[in-house]
Design a protein around this motif. Structure first.
Motif, PDB file in Angstrom:
ATOM      1  N   UNK A 137      19.050   2.462  -2.926  1.00  0.00           N
ATOM      2  CA  UNK A 137      18.491   3.759  -2.544  1.00  0.00           C
ATOM      3  C   UNK A 137      18.846   4.029  -1.086  1.00  0.00           C
ATOM      4  N   UNK A 138      19.847   4.864  -0.832  1.00  0.00           N
ATOM      5  CA  UNK A 138      20.263   5.138   0.549  1.00  0.00           C
ATOM      6  C   UNK A 138      19.150   5.698   1.424  1.00  0.00           C
ATOM      7  N   UNK A 139      18.111   6.278   0.795  1.00  0.00           N
ATOM      8  CA  UNK A 139      16.976   6.771   1.581  1.00  0.00           C
ATOM      9  C   UNK A 139      16.161   5.624   2.157  1.00  0.00           C
ATOM     10  N   UNK A 140      16.325   4.426   1.611  1.00  0.00           N
ATOM     11  CA  UNK A 140      15.635   3.257   2.151  1.00  0.00           C
ATOM     12  C   UNK A 140      14.146   3.242   1.902  1.00  0.00           C
ATOM     13  N   UNK A 141      13.696   3.894   0.831  1.00  0.00           N
ATOM     14  CA  UNK A 141      12.266   4.016   0.568  1.00  0.00           C
ATOM     15  C   UNK A 141      11.917   3.439  -0.801  1.00  0.00           C
ATOM     16  N   UNK A 142      10.736   2.834  -0.886  1.00  0.00           N
ATOM     17  CA  UNK A 142      10.189   2.470  -2.188  1.00  0.00           C
ATOM     18  C   UNK A 142       9.406   3.680  -2.719  1.00  0.00           C
ATOM     19  N   UNK A 143       9.264   3.762  -4.039  1.00  0.00           N
ATOM     20  CA  UNK A 143       9.669   2.808  -5.054  1.00  0.00           C
ATOM     21  C   UNK A 143      11.120   2.984  -5.482  1.00  0.00           C
ATOM     22  N   UNK A 145       0.819  -1.208   0.000  1.00  0.00           N
ATOM     23  CA  UNK A 145       0.000   0.000   0.000  1.00  0.00           C
ATOM     24  C   UNK A 145       0.856   1.263   0.000  1.00  0.00           C
ATOM     25  N   UNK A 146       1.963   1.217  -0.700  1.00  0.00           N
ATOM     26  CA  UNK A 146       2.765   2.429  -0.890  1.00  0.00           C
ATOM     27  C   UNK A 146       2.163   3.229  -2.039  1.00  0.00           C
ATOM     28  N   UNK A 147       1.579   4.405  -1.771  1.00  0.00           N
ATOM     29  CA  UNK A 147       1.001   5.183  -2.876  1.00  0.00           C
ATOM     30  C   UNK A 147       2.041   5.634  -3.891  1.00  0.00           C
ATOM     31  N   UNK A 205      -5.133   8.722  -7.936  1.00  0.00           N
ATOM     32  CA  UNK A 205      -5.662   7.361  -7.863  1.00  0.00           C
ATOM     33  C   UNK A 205      -4.826   6.479  -6.947  1.00  0.00           C
ATOM     34  N   UNK A 206      -3.517   6.690  -6.929  1.00  0.00           N
ATOM     35  CA  UNK A 206      -2.649   5.899  -6.059  1.00  0.00           C
ATOM     36  C   UNK A 206      -3.045   6.086  -4.595  1.00  0.00           C
ATOM     37  N   UNK A 207      -3.299   7.325  -4.206  1.00  0.00           N
ATOM     38  CA  UNK A 207      -3.672   7.602  -2.813  1.00  0.00           C
ATOM     39  C   UNK A 207      -5.122   7.226  -2.526  1.00  0.00           C
ATOM     40  N   UNK A 208      -6.028   7.558  -3.451  1.00  0.00           N
ATOM     41  CA  UNK A 208      -7.436   7.238  -3.242  1.00  0.00           C
ATOM     42  C   UNK A 208      -7.635   5.731  -3.141  1.00  0.00           C
ATOM     43  N   UNK A 209      -6.892   4.963  -3.926  1.00  0.00           N
ATOM     44  CA  UNK A 209      -7.041   3.506  -3.879  1.00  0.00           C
ATOM     45  C   UNK A 209      -6.632   2.943  -2.525  1.00  0.00           C
ATOM     46  N   UNK A 210      -5.658   3.572  -1.884  1.00  0.00           N
ATOM     47  CA  UNK A 210      -5.254   3.127  -0.544  1.00  0.00           C
ATOM     48  C   UNK A 210      -6.353   3.426   0.472  1.00  0.00           C
TER      49      UNK A 210
END
Length: 222
Positions: free
Chosen positions: A45-51, A9-11, A167-172
């Motif tokens: 990715x040194x920030x450690x975040x997806x994507x 569920x990562x927007x 849509x990415x956020x609304x779908x979550x």
């Protein structure tokens, strides 16, 4: 084939998935539990975040808008950042709005309280944070209503990155059943159009074991 590191569920990751599908770029999905801080993933990715998107040549791309702009440059058709300078500005502004403002005021709270805390032993859900997210969500749905009363899609007459981000956020939020669609007919009409796109339908097959989505989550006409 390119590999996209994501989690359920990562927007931000959902946004990139929609862009890849719209541009008909084949890719493999790889779940990354970013909270594990795997050294191999941190090397990408040194920030450690997806994507994180790893292309066929092994180059890794991170940063949600940086990935979006990269894809627009290497696969220009179909264009998802289009129009005049002012029109492209509006698309970028809305993408920033959804990923930054909606993300921090709504989606991050819902995912943390309803998913992470439940499944990863991060303590009891904070009911005040959930109430805050519900209140803020109404404000954002009012803003989307304002936009779609005046435009066919969020930034104009055609589907763009702005719609993909929203849509990415609304779908979550909809996965958790936080949107009472009968109260938001204009947003629902827009979301039905967006939901019907093949690129967005791929998101709606995601299911988390032990956390069922809302009954209408994957329905195209609801």
């Amino acid at each position: 084939m390119p590999v996209l590191y994501h989690h359920w569920l990562s927007p931000a990751a959902r946004f990139v998935r929609v862009l890849l599908a719209e541009k008909r770029i084949g890719f493999d999905l790889r779940i990354e539990k970013e909270w594990d801080r795997r050294p191999a993933f941190l090397a990408l990715n040194p920030a450690g975040e997806v994507p994180v998107l790893v292309m066929d040549d092994g180059k890794a791309y991170s940063g949600v808008m940086a990935i979006a702009e990269f894809l627009e440059e290497v696969v220009p058709e179909p264009a998802l950042l289009t129009g005049s300078a002012d029109e492209r500005y509006e698309i970028r502004r809305l993408v920033g709005w959804f990923h930054t403002k909606l993300g921090s005021e709504v989606t991050r709270h819902l995912v943390t309280e309803k998913l992470f805390k439940r499944f990863f032993g991060m303590g009891e859900p904070d009911s005040e944070a959930i109430r805050c997210a519900a209140h803020n969500l109404k404000i954002h749905l009012k803003y989307i209503t304002f936009l779609v009363e005046r435009r066919h899609y969020l930034a104009g007459q055609q589907f763009t990155m702005a719609d993909a981000a929203a849509a990415a956020h609304i779908s979550v939020a909809d996965y958790f059943g936080n949107i009472y669609w009968q109260d938001w007919p204009h947003v629902k009409e827009w979301y039905v159009r967006v939901k019907s796109r093949r690129s967005v339908r791929t998101l709606l097959s995601d299911k988390i074991k032990g956390l069922a989505p809302s009954p209408h989550y994957s329905e195209l006409d609801f």
